[in-house]
Design an enzyme around this catalytic site. Structure first.
Site, PDB file in Angstrom:
ATOM      1  CG  ASP A   2      42.917  34.929  37.608  1.00 16.01           C
ATOM      2  OD1 ASP A   2      43.070  35.180  38.816  1.00 16.01           O
ATOM      3  OD2 ASP A   2      42.071  34.131  37.172  1.00 16.01           O
ATOM      4  CG  ASN A  50      38.234  41.776  42.144  1.00 18.66           C
ATOM      5  OD1 ASN A  50      38.940  42.203  41.234  1.00 18.66           O
ATOM      6  ND2 ASN A  50      37.927  40.475  42.222  1.00 18.66           N
TER       7      ASN A  50
END
Ligand code: FPP
Length: 221
Positions: A2, A50
């Site tokens: 991330d 996503n």
């Protein structure tokens, strides 16, 4: 992995260059893992959620995945088994074929297993395992009474890989985000503010040192 987007924003760059730098970090961290003797390592590259990102970002990621995987056996994939966690079917055909070929061609390697979670979700993983068991049961190949935690684990995308010992999350977020829900039952967690493209062997060693100092009791005393 991330923090790619924030890494790029901090430099006034488009998000896709953050992902590119993230792929570079991944390549180096895999090499570090090999040097440090880690037998199983999993990277969360793309979640089932996503796909909600802008189409330009999703397309750029698909291209990056393809470019990365085309080269993987020339560097980080060398002599490592590669397994993809998640349903491959929504990926572009070329990428899907590459993923399947990499799994097949690396199946004989045993010293290190690299799992790349792509179109992965922990809940989807559990539903996938439940469906496989339901099918086996409907076909008379397993009786519901014989289903235990070990049988269930074996049906997950991670198959016979051991449960996660340590989960490292970069970029200061402190949540699991649908990653390895079943496999993390007794995992230790390590959070760092470092953005993924800046994560390196030094950071990895810090995480491992923190892990080594934990007292793991697995519910015992
Ligand atoms: C999360 O950061 C990162 C991703 C969704 C993509 C990760 C992919 C790579 C590092 C490429 C690796 C390639 C392969 C083949 C595995 P973010 O975009 O959510 O960052 P932000 O929270 O700062 O916006």
């Amino acid at each position: 992995m991330d923090g790619n987007g924030r890494w790029a924003a901090k430099r006034g760059l488009p998000r896709n260059l953050g992902h590119k730098a993230g792929a570079e970090a991944l390549r180096k961290v895999v090499d570090s893992c090999r040097r440090l003797g880690i037998q199983y390592v999993t990277f969360y590259a793309f979640s089932t959620e996503n796909w909600k990102r802008p189409v330009e970002e999703v397309n750029a990621l698909m291209k990056l995945f393809k470019d990365y995987l085309d080269e993987v056996d020339r560097f980080s994939g060398k002599k490592s088994r590669i397994i993809f966690l998640g349903d491959k079917s929504p990926f572009p055909a070329e990428l899907r074929d590459r993923m399947t070929a990499l799994e097949k061609d690396s199946a004989q390697y045993t010293s290190m297993t690299i799992m790349l979670a792509m179109n992965y979700g922990g809940r989807d993983d559990i539903v996938y395992a439940a469906k496989r068991l339901a099918r086996l049961s409907a076909e008379g190949d397993i009786s519901p009474e014989d289903i235990d935690e070990k049988t269930f684990s074996g049906m997950l995308y991670t198959g016979s890989a051991p449960d996660a010992d340590l989960i490292v999350r970069s970029s200061g977020e402190q949540r699991l985000s649908n990653f390895l829900l079943w496999q993390s039952a007794y995992a230790e967690f390590y959070f760092t503010d470092t953005l993924w493209p800046d994560f390196d062997e030094k950071e990895l060693k810090k995480a491992l040192e923190s892990f080594a100092a934990r007292s793991r009791r697995f519910g015992g005393v």
